[in-house]
Design a protein around this motif. Sequence first.
Motif, short mmCIF file in Angstrom:
data_model
loop_
_atom_site.label_atom_id
_atom_site.label_comp_id
_atom_site.label_asym_id
_atom_site.label_seq_id
_atom_site.Cartn_x
_atom_site.Cartn_y
_atom_site.Cartn_z
N TYR A 117 1.93 -17.35 -27.80
CA TYR A 117 3.22 -17.69 -27.20
C TYR A 117 3.27 -19.15 -26.76
O TYR A 117 3.74 -19.47 -25.69
CB TYR A 117 3.49 -16.81 -25.98
N VAL A 118 2.78 -20.06 -27.57
CA VAL A 118 2.76 -21.47 -27.22
C VAL A 118 3.77 -22.21 -28.08
O VAL A 118 3.70 -22.17 -29.31
CB VAL A 118 1.35 -22.07 -27.42
N TRP A 119 4.73 -22.87 -27.41
CA TRP A 119 5.84 -23.49 -28.13
C TRP A 119 5.76 -25.02 -28.14
O TRP A 119 6.22 -25.65 -29.08
CB TRP A 119 7.17 -23.08 -27.49
N ASP A 120 5.24 -25.61 -27.11
CA ASP A 120 5.20 -27.07 -26.98
C ASP A 120 3.87 -27.48 -26.34
O ASP A 120 3.00 -26.65 -26.09
CB ASP A 120 6.37 -27.59 -26.12
N GLY A 121 3.78 -28.79 -26.02
CA GLY A 121 2.63 -29.28 -25.29
C GLY A 121 1.40 -29.47 -26.16
O GLY A 121 1.49 -29.57 -27.38
N PRO A 122 0.22 -29.47 -25.54
CA PRO A 122 -1.01 -29.80 -26.26
C PRO A 122 -1.52 -28.69 -27.16
O PRO A 122 -2.40 -28.91 -27.99
CB PRO A 122 -2.01 -30.05 -25.12
N ILE A 176 6.34 -9.26 -37.33
CA ILE A 176 6.40 -9.74 -35.95
C ILE A 176 6.77 -11.22 -35.86
O ILE A 176 7.24 -11.69 -34.83
CB ILE A 176 5.06 -9.48 -35.23
N GLU A 177 6.59 -11.97 -36.92
CA GLU A 177 6.84 -13.41 -36.86
C GLU A 177 8.28 -13.77 -36.47
O GLU A 177 8.49 -14.75 -35.75
CB GLU A 177 6.47 -14.06 -38.20
N PRO A 178 9.31 -13.05 -36.94
CA PRO A 178 10.69 -13.43 -36.54
C PRO A 178 10.91 -13.44 -35.03
O PRO A 178 11.65 -14.28 -34.52
CB PRO A 178 11.56 -12.36 -37.22
N ALA A 179 10.25 -12.55 -34.31
CA ALA A 179 10.42 -12.52 -32.86
C ALA A 179 9.86 -13.78 -32.21
O ALA A 179 10.46 -14.37 -31.33
CB ALA A 179 9.74 -11.29 -32.27
N PHE A 180 8.70 -14.22 -32.67
CA PHE A 180 8.11 -15.44 -32.13
C PHE A 180 8.94 -16.67 -32.49
O PHE A 180 9.02 -17.62 -31.73
CB PHE A 180 6.67 -15.61 -32.63
N ALA A 181 9.55 -16.64 -33.66
CA ALA A 181 10.30 -17.81 -34.13
C ALA A 181 11.51 -18.12 -33.27
O ALA A 181 11.99 -19.25 -33.25
CB ALA A 181 10.74 -17.58 -35.58
N THR A 182 12.01 -17.14 -32.53
CA THR A 182 13.21 -17.36 -31.72
C THR A 182 12.90 -17.67 -30.25
O THR A 182 13.81 -17.96 -29.49
CB THR A 182 14.11 -16.11 -31.75
N MET A 183 11.63 -17.63 -29.88
CA MET A 183 11.28 -17.76 -28.47
C MET A 183 11.62 -19.14 -27.90
O MET A 183 12.10 -19.26 -26.76
CB MET A 183 9.80 -17.46 -28.25
N ARG A 184 11.35 -20.20 -28.65
CA ARG A 184 11.63 -21.55 -28.14
C ARG A 184 13.12 -21.72 -27.88
O ARG A 184 13.52 -22.30 -26.87
CB ARG A 184 11.15 -22.61 -29.13
N VAL A 185 13.96 -21.18 -28.77
CA VAL A 185 15.42 -21.25 -28.59
C VAL A 185 15.84 -20.51 -27.33
O VAL A 185 16.64 -21.00 -26.53
CB VAL A 185 16.14 -20.68 -29.83
N ARG A 186 15.28 -19.33 -27.13
CA ARG A 186 15.63 -18.54 -25.94
C ARG A 186 15.21 -19.25 -24.66
O ARG A 186 15.94 -19.26 -23.67
CB ARG A 186 14.96 -17.16 -26.02
N ARG A 187 14.01 -19.83 -24.70
CA ARG A 187 13.55 -20.59 -23.54
C ARG A 187 14.53 -21.71 -23.20
O ARG A 187 14.91 -21.90 -22.03
CB ARG A 187 12.18 -21.20 -23.83
N ASP A 188 14.96 -22.45 -24.21
CA ASP A 188 15.83 -23.60 -23.97
C ASP A 188 17.20 -23.16 -23.46
O ASP A 188 17.81 -23.85 -22.63
CB ASP A 188 15.97 -24.43 -25.24
#
Length: 343
Positions: A163-168, A243-255
């Motif tokens: 569940y890592v979207w950004d950063g290092p 399961i990949e489609p669910a992870f692909a939308t997480m950054r959008v939901r966060r924003d």
Amino acid sequence: MPSHVVEAVRTAAGQVFPRRSQGSTQLRRAISDHLAATLRLAVDPGTELLVTHGAQHGMSVALRALLKPGDEIIVPAPTYFFDGMMRLAGLHPRYVLSDESRGWDHDPEAIEAAVTPSTRALLICNPNNPTGFVPHRERLEQLLDVAARHGLIVFADESYERYVWDGPGYVPQMLLRERHPDLVTVTSLSKNYSFTSWRVGYVSAPAHLLEQIHRALEWDSINVGDVAQAAAEAVLTGPQEWIEPAFATMRVRRDILVDGLTRAGLKAVRPDAGVFTFVDFTTVGVRGRALENLLLEHGITVIAGDAFAGPGTHARILYGGAVADLAEVGRRLTRLTTQVQRR
């Protein structure tokens, strides 16, 4: 669950399995192969892996196996709800507040300053729940160096590795074993494969530590259920496209959630990982349970920061829900802060 996992469960339900308290040979091999392929991490499935009833069970057993009542354990905070399992083991947690101004970064100097003659361990949550902070490699090295200087075991909950979207980017502590050998990592398949109903996770540790944790688990639960382990093997070795489609939308939901917080006049560090945002509600004027109740009156469920050994003026909001629901959260928070300003 996808069809190949359901089929594996159907097949396993009619079988009799040998009793292997460390976990099925096939599942431990699947975990080892997964770690090698995804993280370039070499783990011996025979001596360095233990299958558990999820990450929480693994952490609880490991703490009780390797530490003794009266020992102190340092925990950077805010952090996940480790408090109950630490106190159940008779341990005395010493929380060290992380730096909100630097994205809730852990402070190695403050952590080292908290060490006393009774300190025996350090516990980190990487990626962090509830803040979404992900320590970079240098920070992890510094934390392990503190542990090495004082002879501390380092326990790490790394349940949100996917569940890592950004950063290092996520760095497992086991990649740094050359700096300090006394490392214990717990991981959750519940988080990484929507496996909540099956309750399967694992502990990774060097053989000299895992042997002690394994003995403790045998007295705790004998072993994890074989049908659940068959499901876990199937989910690790089978197709991943489901399961990949669910992870692909997480950054959008966060924003969407963070942007809604900004419009409501609320501050929050944009999380690099997880499914949660740790929001500063200081301007609302209440804290702790009163803050939870106020937000619930507006149809928003949160957990206040003091439940995570952090500031009670803050609260964790999840962004794992539907896009429309997250947008509605933003609108409700704007109505709430507008009402507060008019008082």
